[in-house]
Design a protein around this motif. Structure first.
Motif, PDB file in Angstrom:
ATOM      1  N   PRO A  16      -5.890   0.173  -1.925  1.00 16.48           N
ATOM      2  CA  PRO A  16      -5.564   1.420  -2.614  1.00 16.48           C
ATOM      3  C   PRO A  16      -6.226   1.463  -3.984  1.00 16.48           C
ATOM      4  O   PRO A  16      -6.286   0.448  -4.692  1.00 16.48           O
ATOM      5  N   ALA A  17      -6.739   2.626  -4.366  1.00 19.81           N
ATOM      6  CA  ALA A  17      -7.518   2.740  -5.599  1.00 19.81           C
ATOM      7  C   ALA A  17      -6.741   2.250  -6.812  1.00 19.81           C
ATOM      8  O   ALA A  17      -7.294   1.574  -7.690  1.00 19.81           O
ATOM      9  N   TRP A  18      -5.450   2.546  -6.869  1.00 19.24           N
ATOM     10  CA  TRP A  18      -4.675   2.140  -8.047  1.00 19.24           C
ATOM     11  C   TRP A  18      -4.591   0.623  -8.161  1.00 19.24           C
ATOM     12  O   TRP A  18      -4.576   0.073  -9.266  1.00 19.24           O
ATOM     13  N   ALA A  19      -4.535  -0.075  -7.006  1.00 20.41           N
ATOM     14  CA  ALA A  19      -4.364  -1.524  -7.021  1.00 20.41           C
ATOM     15  C   ALA A  19      -5.580  -2.228  -7.603  1.00 20.41           C
ATOM     16  O   ALA A  19      -5.467  -3.308  -8.182  1.00 20.41           O
ATOM     17  N   GLU A  20      -6.756  -1.638  -7.456  1.00 16.88           N
ATOM     18  CA  GLU A  20      -7.963  -2.258  -7.995  1.00 16.88           C
ATOM     19  C   GLU A  20      -7.935  -2.327  -9.515  1.00 16.88           C
ATOM     20  O   GLU A  20      -8.684  -3.091 -10.118  1.00 16.88           O
ATOM     21  N   ASP A  72       5.861   0.287  -5.434  1.00 19.54           N
ATOM     22  CA  ASP A  72       4.489   0.614  -5.047  1.00 19.54           C
ATOM     23  C   ASP A  72       3.896  -0.328  -4.013  1.00 19.54           C
ATOM     24  O   ASP A  72       2.801  -0.052  -3.492  1.00 19.54           O
ATOM     25  N   GLY A  73       4.577  -1.413  -3.728  1.00 15.78           N
ATOM     26  CA  GLY A  73       4.037  -2.346  -2.753  1.00 15.78           C
ATOM     27  C   GLY A  73       4.896  -3.578  -2.655  1.00 15.78           C
ATOM     28  O   GLY A  73       5.973  -3.676  -3.248  1.00 15.78           O
ATOM     29  N   TRP A  74       4.382  -4.553  -1.888  1.00 17.97           N
ATOM     30  CA  TRP A  74       5.157  -5.743  -1.573  1.00 17.97           C
ATOM     31  C   TRP A  74       4.345  -7.009  -1.727  1.00 17.97           C
ATOM     32  O   TRP A  74       3.194  -7.081  -1.289  1.00 17.97           O
ATOM     33  N   VAL A 133       4.572   0.810   8.241  1.00 21.07           N
ATOM     34  CA  VAL A 133       4.964   1.128   6.871  1.00 21.07           C
ATOM     35  C   VAL A 133       3.936   2.055   6.227  1.00 21.07           C
ATOM     36  O   VAL A 133       4.281   3.015   5.532  1.00 21.07           O
ATOM     37  N   ARG A 134       2.658   1.788   6.490  1.00 19.28           N
ATOM     38  CA  ARG A 134       1.609   2.625   5.901  1.00 19.28           C
ATOM     39  C   ARG A 134       1.637   4.056   6.437  1.00 19.28           C
ATOM     40  O   ARG A 134       1.151   4.971   5.764  1.00 19.28           O
ATOM     41  N   GLU A 135       2.178   4.262   7.620  1.00 17.19           N
ATOM     42  CA  GLU A 135       2.301   5.630   8.121  1.00 17.19           C
ATOM     43  C   GLU A 135       3.104   6.488   7.163  1.00 17.19           C
ATOM     44  O   GLU A 135       2.818   7.668   6.967  1.00 17.19           O
ATOM     45  N   ARG A 136       4.130   5.894   6.561  1.00 17.15           N
ATOM     46  CA  ARG A 136       4.987   6.636   5.633  1.00 17.15           C
ATOM     47  C   ARG A 136       4.538   6.477   4.182  1.00 17.15           C
ATOM     48  O   ARG A 136       4.746   7.361   3.364  1.00 17.15           O
ATOM     49  N   HIS A 137       3.882   5.349   3.905  1.00 18.41           N
ATOM     50  CA  HIS A 137       3.467   5.064   2.522  1.00 18.41           C
ATOM     51  C   HIS A 137       2.018   4.578   2.529  1.00 18.41           C
ATOM     52  O   HIS A 137       1.740   3.394   2.358  1.00 18.41           O
ATOM     53  N   PRO A 138       1.079   5.487   2.733  1.00 12.71           N
ATOM     54  CA  PRO A 138      -0.327   5.089   2.880  1.00 12.71           C
ATOM     55  C   PRO A 138      -0.927   4.484   1.623  1.00 12.71           C
ATOM     56  O   PRO A 138      -1.970   3.817   1.712  1.00 12.71           O
ATOM     57  N   ASP A 139      -0.286   4.694   0.469  1.00 12.07           N
ATOM     58  CA  ASP A 139      -0.839   4.184  -0.783  1.00 12.07           C
ATOM     59  C   ASP A 139      -0.189   2.867  -1.204  1.00 12.07           C
ATOM     60  O   ASP A 139      -0.432   2.383  -2.312  1.00 12.07           O
TER      61      ASP A 139
END
Length: 420
Positions: free
Chosen positions: A5-9, A180-182, A202-208
């Motif tokens: 995800p762009a934010w994670a970079e 925002d993640g795990w 999980v990504r189906e509901r939270h793709p970011d």
């Protein structure tokens, strides 16, 4: 390479072990359960002041002792407070633009988890038995299989749809609440097909969402590919950083950096020089060498984290015994002003701020490619190259530890033996 995800970079994590940081009792009864999680609120501006923008939050789910012996994945540990207290922390993070990563334990549950008793009482075929890994033919009667010999940690049955359903429900529940993640604890001990079955749901509901697997040894790229996690903990580089500085052997570090570069073809590793499971960096190294370790961390590719207290030189030795983690998981003062930073602590805090600032000004470092230009036992010079620029980094141990970082415009950081 996996599609991070762009934010994670652009994430730089401040990693906190909550139960320790807020002074909660670990192995004894809690005489005063309360909203201890709110004690982290004054530290969010400290996180921002460092230049970080993410809170890597250790276990907060209801557990028996250290947080990894979970008894209820959907409830905040009473020693830390309630859902309202966690919501207050998440809201304060959102106000400051801080991303939050939660620690998820899906390798095992605590012996006191209600499913354990239910499985043993209900027998094979019961819903609880479907969730857990039980040896029904054990000598002396049915017995749960445990995690790495720890009798208090009962393995999930990862081949069961019930275990996939549990992990999916828990991850979505807290992502819905605003994380925002795990960080996936002990991900290495779980079959990769379990993660490959869970994370897409999980990504189906939270793709970011971003998923970090704890992996210590082995084939990191292979694990990422098979499991579908976004990243794993880069323990190879962690070990090489402190070991090369301790032993004056930059050949070890150069070798690890070469392997690190190869990994970037598959994923962006999560990098660190300290966490809740290892001896503190300033216990292994003096302050001058710690600055060199931090220089490497902040000038090579990866998604870095700083373990709470490392930025001011907290020390702590990890020991292989009951309570052997306590020294590296200490309580924080009531606020940053209580740190009383001076001397070497002040040098380290200044170095953290300066090096994180360099990384912020050069965001391409996350996926940069590194080339070693000069190498001896006590001297290492390398170039970190990105699409939008490069850094020249020079590390020296002889005659004294020194770090020099330059970009195309000149010197960005110089740290000699006096910290100047």
């Amino acid at each position: 390479m996996t599609a991070t995800p762009a934010w994670a970079e652009h994430a730089i994590w401040w990693h906190v072990y909550p139960l320790g940081a807020v002074g909660a009792p670990i192995r004894e009864a809690d005489p005063c359960p309360g909203p201890r999680l709110r004690a982290l609120l004054p530290w969010l501006d400290h996180l921002i002041g460092l230049g970080a923008n993410g809170l890597l939050l250790g276990p907060v789910h209801a557990s028996t002792s250290h947080g990894y012996d979970v008894v209820d994945h959907l409830r905040v540990d009473p020693r830390l407070g309630t859902d309202d207290d966690l919501d207050a922390l998440l809201a304060a993070c959102r106000e400051r633009g801080i991303r939050v990563l939660m620690d998820g334990v899906f390798s095992h549950v605590g012996r006191d988890h209600p499913a354990v008793a239910a499985a043993l009482q209900g027998g094979p075929g019961s819903p609880a038995a479907d969730l857990l890994d039980i040896d029904w033919d054990a000598d002396g009667g049915p017995a749960p299989r445990v995690f790495e010999g720890h009798d208090a940690l009962v393995r999930l049955r990862h081949s069961s749809p019930a275990a996939v359903d549990l992990a999916t429900e828990v991850m979505n529940h807290w992502l819905d609440r605003g994380i925002d993640g795990w960080r996936l604890d002990a991900a290495y001990s779980v079959p990769t097909d379990f993660w490959a079955a869970t994370l897409p749901r999980v990504r189906e509901r939270h793709p970011d969402a971003w998923f970090l697997g704890e992996v210590i040894h082995g084939d990191y790229p292979g694990f990422v590919t098979a499991s579908t996690v976004d990243s794993v903990t880069q323990y190879e580089l962690w070990k090489a950083i402190w070991s090369s500085l301790l032993d004056a052997n930059f050949y070890e570090l150069a070798h690890a950096l070469g392997r690190h570069r190869q990994m970037l073809g598959t994923f962006v590793p999560q990098t660190f020089v300290g966490n809740h499971d290892v001896t503190r960096i300033t216990t292994r190294l003096d302050a001058a060498r710690t600055v060199l370790a931090l220089t490497v961390l902040m000038t090579v590719a990866g998604i870095p984290s700083v373990y709470y207290g490392d930025e001011v030189g907290m020390t702590g030795l990890k020991e292989d015994r009951l309570g052997g983690d306590d020294a590296v998981r200490p309580a924080l003062p009531t606020g940053p002003e209580g740190l009383g930073v001076d001397g070497e602590g002040a040098v380290l805090l200044d170095a953290h701020r300066a090096l994180i600032a360099i990384r912020r000004r050069h965001p391409w470092l996350t996926t940069s490619r590194l080339d070693v230009a000069e190498l001896t036992n006590t001297r290492l010079r390398y170039r970190s190259q990105g699409e939008d620029g490069h850094l020249e980094v020079e590390l020296m141990l002889d005659p004294s530890p020194q770090a020099l970082v330059r970009d195309a415009d000149g010197c960005l950081l110089w740290r000699g033996p006096d910290g100047g």
